[in-house]
Enzyme design. Sequence first.
Site, PDB file in Angstrom:
ATOM      1  N   GLU A  92       2.945  -5.851  25.422  1.00 12.04           N
ATOM      2  CA  GLU A  92       3.068  -6.621  24.193  1.00 12.04           C
ATOM      3  C   GLU A  92       3.277  -5.672  23.013  1.00 12.04           C
ATOM      4  O   GLU A  92       3.060  -4.459  23.159  1.00 12.04           O
ATOM      5  CB  GLU A  92       1.815  -7.474  23.980  1.00 12.04           C
ATOM      6  CG  GLU A  92       1.587  -8.477  25.088  1.00 12.04           C
ATOM      7  CD  GLU A  92       0.298  -9.279  24.953  1.00 12.04           C
ATOM      8  OE1 GLU A  92       0.064 -10.155  25.791  1.00 12.04           O
ATOM      9  OE2 GLU A  92      -0.472  -9.016  24.002  1.00 12.04           O
ATOM     10  N   PRO A  93       3.672  -6.177  21.844  1.00 13.74           N
ATOM     11  CA  PRO A  93       3.889  -5.287  20.705  1.00 13.74           C
ATOM     12  C   PRO A  93       2.695  -4.391  20.393  1.00 13.74           C
ATOM     13  O   PRO A  93       2.860  -3.238  20.001  1.00 13.74           O
ATOM     14  CB  PRO A  93       4.178  -6.269  19.555  1.00 13.74           C
ATOM     15  CG  PRO A  93       4.787  -7.450  20.226  1.00 13.74           C
ATOM     16  CD  PRO A  93       4.067  -7.565  21.534  1.00 13.74           C
ATOM     17  N   SER A 100      -0.642   0.738  27.257  1.00 16.96           N
ATOM     18  CA  SER A 100      -1.410   1.294  28.371  1.00 16.96           C
ATOM     19  C   SER A 100      -2.686   0.499  28.651  1.00 16.96           C
ATOM     20  O   SER A 100      -3.144   0.436  29.787  1.00 16.96           O
ATOM     21  CB  SER A 100      -1.766   2.753  28.078  1.00 16.96           C
ATOM     22  OG  SER A 100      -0.587   3.543  27.981  1.00 16.96           O
ATOM     23  N   ILE A 157      10.290  -5.739  28.205  1.00 15.24           N
ATOM     24  CA  ILE A 157      10.273  -6.339  29.542  1.00 15.24           C
ATOM     25  C   ILE A 157      11.576  -6.009  30.265  1.00 15.24           C
ATOM     26  O   ILE A 157      12.669  -6.395  29.835  1.00 15.24           O
ATOM     27  CB  ILE A 157      10.069  -7.867  29.449  1.00 15.24           C
ATOM     28  CG1 ILE A 157       8.792  -8.175  28.648  1.00 15.24           C
ATOM     29  CG2 ILE A 157      10.016  -8.469  30.844  1.00 15.24           C
ATOM     30  CD1 ILE A 157       7.546  -7.439  29.133  1.00 15.24           C
ATOM     31  N   ARG A 216       3.434   2.982  41.064  1.00 19.74           N
ATOM     32  CA  ARG A 216       3.388   4.369  40.596  1.00 19.74           C
ATOM     33  C   ARG A 216       3.873   5.328  41.682  1.00 19.74           C
ATOM     34  O   ARG A 216       4.456   6.369  41.377  1.00 19.74           O
ATOM     35  CB  ARG A 216       1.971   4.723  40.142  1.00 19.74           C
ATOM     36  CG  ARG A 216       1.646   4.173  38.766  1.00 19.74           C
ATOM     37  CD  ARG A 216       0.185   4.291  38.396  1.00 19.74           C
ATOM     38  NE  ARG A 216      -0.033   3.730  37.058  1.00 19.74           N
ATOM     39  CZ  ARG A 216      -1.191   3.245  36.624  1.00 19.74           C
ATOM     40  NH1 ARG A 216      -2.253   3.262  37.417  1.00 19.74           N
ATOM     41  NH2 ARG A 216      -1.299   2.758  35.400  1.00 19.74           N
ATOM     42  N   GLN A 260      18.498  37.128  37.088  1.00 17.62           N
ATOM     43  CA  GLN A 260      17.129  36.775  37.467  1.00 17.62           C
ATOM     44  C   GLN A 260      16.583  35.601  36.661  1.00 17.62           C
ATOM     45  O   GLN A 260      15.888  34.728  37.216  1.00 17.62           O
ATOM     46  CB  GLN A 260      16.214  37.987  37.298  1.00 17.62           C
ATOM     47  CG  GLN A 260      14.819  37.768  37.881  1.00 17.62           C
ATOM     48  CD  GLN A 260      13.942  39.005  37.743  1.00 17.62           C
ATOM     49  OE1 GLN A 260      13.421  39.279  36.670  1.00 17.62           O
ATOM     50  NE2 GLN A 260      13.792  39.750  38.823  1.00 17.62           N
ATOM     51  N   GLN A 304      19.437  23.645  30.409  1.00 18.38           N
ATOM     52  CA  GLN A 304      19.345  25.050  30.025  1.00 18.38           C
ATOM     53  C   GLN A 304      20.267  25.921  30.885  1.00 18.38           C
ATOM     54  O   GLN A 304      20.912  26.845  30.386  1.00 18.38           O
ATOM     55  CB  GLN A 304      17.895  25.524  30.172  1.00 18.38           C
ATOM     56  CG  GLN A 304      17.553  26.794  29.431  1.00 18.38           C
ATOM     57  CD  GLN A 304      17.487  26.589  27.914  1.00 18.38           C
ATOM     58  OE1 GLN A 304      17.502  25.461  27.435  1.00 18.38           O
ATOM     59  NE2 GLN A 304      17.458  27.676  27.172  1.00 18.38           N
ATOM     60  N   GLY A 309      25.805  25.322  26.940  1.00 15.41           N
ATOM     61  CA  GLY A 309      26.544  24.400  26.083  1.00 15.41           C
ATOM     62  C   GLY A 309      27.092  23.210  26.844  1.00 15.41           C
ATOM     63  O   GLY A 309      27.106  22.084  26.326  1.00 15.41           O
ATOM     64  N   GLU A 317       4.716   2.445  33.322  1.00 19.58           N
ATOM     65  CA  GLU A 317       3.636   2.250  34.300  1.00 19.58           C
ATOM     66  C   GLU A 317       2.424   3.136  34.017  1.00 19.58           C
ATOM     67  O   GLU A 317       1.757   3.602  34.940  1.00 19.58           O
ATOM     68  CB  GLU A 317       4.133   2.523  35.730  1.00 19.58           C
ATOM     69  CG  GLU A 317       5.259   1.650  36.198  1.00 19.58           C
ATOM     70  CD  GLU A 317       4.879   0.194  36.211  1.00 19.58           C
ATOM     71  OE1 GLU A 317       3.822  -0.152  36.752  1.00 19.58           O
ATOM     72  OE2 GLU A 317       5.631  -0.607  35.635  1.00 19.58           O
TER      73      GLU A 317
END
Length: 385
Positions: free
Chosen positions: A132-133, A137, A162, A248, A284, A341, A345, A368
């Site tokens: 909800e707004p 959690s 949702i 999960r 490396q 990385q 670029g 979740e």
Amino acid sequence: MSAGLDELTPEQREIQALCRDFAAREIRPISQAVDEADTEMPWEVWAKAAALGLTSYMLPEELGGGGLTDVFTQALVQEELCFGCSGIGNLITSNGFAAKPILVLGSEEQKRRWVEPMTGESPTLGALAITEPGVGSDAAAIQTTATRTENGYVLRGQKSWISSAGPASTYVVFATVKPGSRSKGITAFVLEKGDAGFTIGPPVRKMGQRAITNAELFLDDCEIPLDRRLGEEGQGFRGLMRTFDLSRITLAAAATGLARAALEYSVDYAKSREQFGKPIAQHQAVSFRIADMALRVDASRLLVWRAAGLADAGADISREAAMAKLFASETAMWCTWAAVQTLGGWGYSREMPVEKWMRDAKLEEIEEGTSDIQRLIISRSLLRD
């Protein structure tokens, strides 16, 4: 894939190969176009997945599904599909998530009424409405109310973020029948698109995982009959927590597939891109970063497989599911950063998929239960024990 392949059954190997092929042929080639479309439901790939049974393989066979209800197989499928694209992969299997409260709390009639249509030739799409707004959690703090009437209930409130809101036809909505009682009053109801007093807002424009549309739900004196309630009053939180524990694990598998995609793309690029007279893989700094990516991907998979195995054995897996979700989601975020990385670029360019994967990965640390919530679950479990 590397760790524990000898543990898979022939049936698991078969569906793993099917999903890997589908991800390569049907998901990866369209993933960037779906991302650019932003708020459009990719019905074409949904239909192709449905034709192979991938949208319902996890639903019970007696309801028309594939009957592969074990969490371990679901984790295998999720990793392979999300290797192609995490947004599309999570969409394809989303009915397993939406149907879980119905399967846990619903009567046989309710299961046939709302789960069977998810397994047909043109399967319906379901959605789970919790957030909800002002409630994220802390799911026990749900403010949407369900007031008992002579013939059923009247729902009032608002849901936000949702998944599949709009394209979905069936919505499992969690509301409280006893405001202020937290988890004791939470009850699950099924709403259908078109119910009076039930409206859906416009799709939200998102950072990533755009294959799944998200929108708000508005419940304005939405009156529904008694047979729309799943289980008894106050049972909703139990069904919700069980749904979270299992989802999960599959979300952790999804994050693992996304991280693996970033790893494999980085390896191929590092072997072909030359700087200072040699491939960058021979520098490396790059090779060590790729080694760390591989380490985290394998560790994520092992945590997922452990949690899935324990879940299938009937164990309490709240801690293990939280560990898998936490580590895998943060691995996906780190590995996609590492891929950007490594490409330098070009990694920042939308011509390459890694910048999309980095945007997609962020959601895994939020949905979740955020990483903070997973750490809370783990620490509480350890301190309680």
